[in-house]
Design an enzyme around this catalytic site. Structure first.
Site, PDB file in Angstrom:
ATOM      1  N   SER A  78      41.976  73.961  45.562  1.00 57.95           N
ATOM      2  CA  SER A  78      42.461  75.032  46.357  1.00 57.95           C
ATOM      3  C   SER A  78      42.069  76.490  45.660  1.00 57.95           C
ATOM      4  O   SER A  78      41.015  76.873  45.425  1.00 57.95           O
ATOM      5  CB  SER A  78      43.938  75.114  46.620  1.00 57.95           C
ATOM      6  OG  SER A  78      44.459  76.100  47.689  1.00 57.95           O
ATOM      7  N   ASP A 203      43.889  67.374  55.066  1.00 56.04           N
ATOM      8  CA  ASP A 203      44.293  68.633  54.620  1.00 56.04           C
ATOM      9  C   ASP A 203      44.933  69.507  55.635  1.00 56.04           C
ATOM     10  O   ASP A 203      44.364  69.835  56.856  1.00 56.04           O
ATOM     11  CB  ASP A 203      43.048  69.250  53.879  1.00 56.04           C
ATOM     12  CG  ASP A 203      43.403  70.397  53.200  1.00 56.04           C
ATOM     13  OD1 ASP A 203      44.443  71.490  53.283  1.00 56.04           O
ATOM     14  OD2 ASP A 203      42.634  70.868  52.191  1.00 56.04           O
ATOM     15  N   HIS A 232      46.208  67.958  51.120  1.00 57.71           N
ATOM     16  CA  HIS A 232      45.632  69.097  50.436  1.00 57.71           C
ATOM     17  C   HIS A 232      45.706  69.075  48.725  1.00 57.71           C
ATOM     18  O   HIS A 232      44.683  69.621  48.414  1.00 57.71           O
ATOM     19  CB  HIS A 232      46.235  70.584  50.838  1.00 57.71           C
ATOM     20  CG  HIS A 232      45.758  71.676  50.165  1.00 57.71           C
ATOM     21  ND1 HIS A 232      44.514  72.330  50.589  1.00 57.71           N
ATOM     22  CD2 HIS A 232      46.414  72.697  49.370  1.00 57.71           C
ATOM     23  CE1 HIS A 232      44.378  73.460  49.694  1.00 57.71           C
ATOM     24  NE2 HIS A 232      45.370  73.713  49.230  1.00 57.71           N
TER      25      HIS A 232
END
Length: 261
Positions: A78, A203, A232
């Site tokens: 991320s 995700d 995610h």
């Protein structure tokens, strides 16, 4: 420590603790550094507001210099994936393994607004339920439901680890800055090192069909793959899959070096 340097960079509103399941095995091969990001619970205090992505990149670059590492293998999830990619742009990466990286959007538009809204709702829910968390997170069903935005199998975490993720989420001081950022990853003309982008199939924050597609457009020659059955934050769902993905990526750096005249 021995071996090549490897840096693990976590995602927004998390901490270095998310890498705990992988660090022992990675440390057997690499010199591992897993810092907690600026403005996050346990990380350094930010020096300006709103915080910018360059601040996170500068801080990791400072840590590389502090350790005497001109380059390192960079692994990020991320926000951490975004940071790793920008460090590669500065020539500081041997390889990059970016797991569902942030930054692949049109700021305020495609792939950004919906993602920010999803994270904001998750923060609000965590704040409202915080008093009950120590008790309710003892239930595997509650852990799975509470972490469903970032993991398919949040119940695979123990109560203490799940409570730590909630505490990290609520302890992050820069969440709003990051959700409202106008920054994004710009196109590369060519990649400066081997880059693998591994997108989580499930995700719910950065869907692969939206953000993953943008990533492939902006990173010419990237190795792109989809990680099956994970959310995610794939380290929660399948740490062994993430470990294999990292090791395959870092091996491409050795292959590239051997091909250099």
């Amino acid at each position: 420590m021995s071996g090549e340097p490897l840096v693990l960079l976590h995602g927004v509103a998390m901490s270095a603790r998310v890498w705990d399941p992988l660090i022992p095995k990675l440390s057997a091969r690499y010199q591992v550094l897993a810092p907690t990001a600026l403005g996050h619970r346990g990380g350094a205090v930010v020096s300006r507001r709103p915080v910018r992505i360059t601040d996170f990149v500068d801080e990791v670059e400072r840590l590389l210099d502090e350790n005497g590492w001109a380059t390192a293998h960079l692994v990020g999830n991320s926000l951490g994936g975004w940071t790793a990619i920008e460090l590669a742009r500065r020539g500081r990466a041997r390889t990059v393994c970016a797991l569902s990286p942030a930054g692949f959007w049109d700021a305020g538009g495609a792939g950004h607004a919906d993602s920010s809204a999803t994270i904001a709702r998750n923060v609000t829910f965590a704040r409202l339920t915080r008093p009950l968390a120590p008790l309710t997170l003892r239930s595997s069903l509650v852990r799975r439901l509470a972490l469903r935005v970032i993991a398919e199998h949040g119940d695979r975490l123990g109560p203490s680890a799940a409570a730590g993720i909630v505490a990290d989420l609520l302890g992050c001081t820069v969440t709003d800055d990051l959700l409202n950022t106008r920054d994004a990853i710009a196109d590369f003309e060519r990649l400066p090192c081997p880059v693998t982008v591994a997108w989580s199939q499930a995700d719910h924050i950065f869907p692969v069909a939206v953000n993953g597609a943008i990533a492939q457009q902006r990173l010419p020659g990237v190795t792109f793959e989809v990680l099956p059955g994970v959310g995610h934050v794939p380290m929660i769902d399948d740490p062994e899959l993430v470990l294999r993905t990292i090791l395959t990526c870092t091996a491409t750096g050795a292959d590239a070096s051997s091909e250099t005249p």
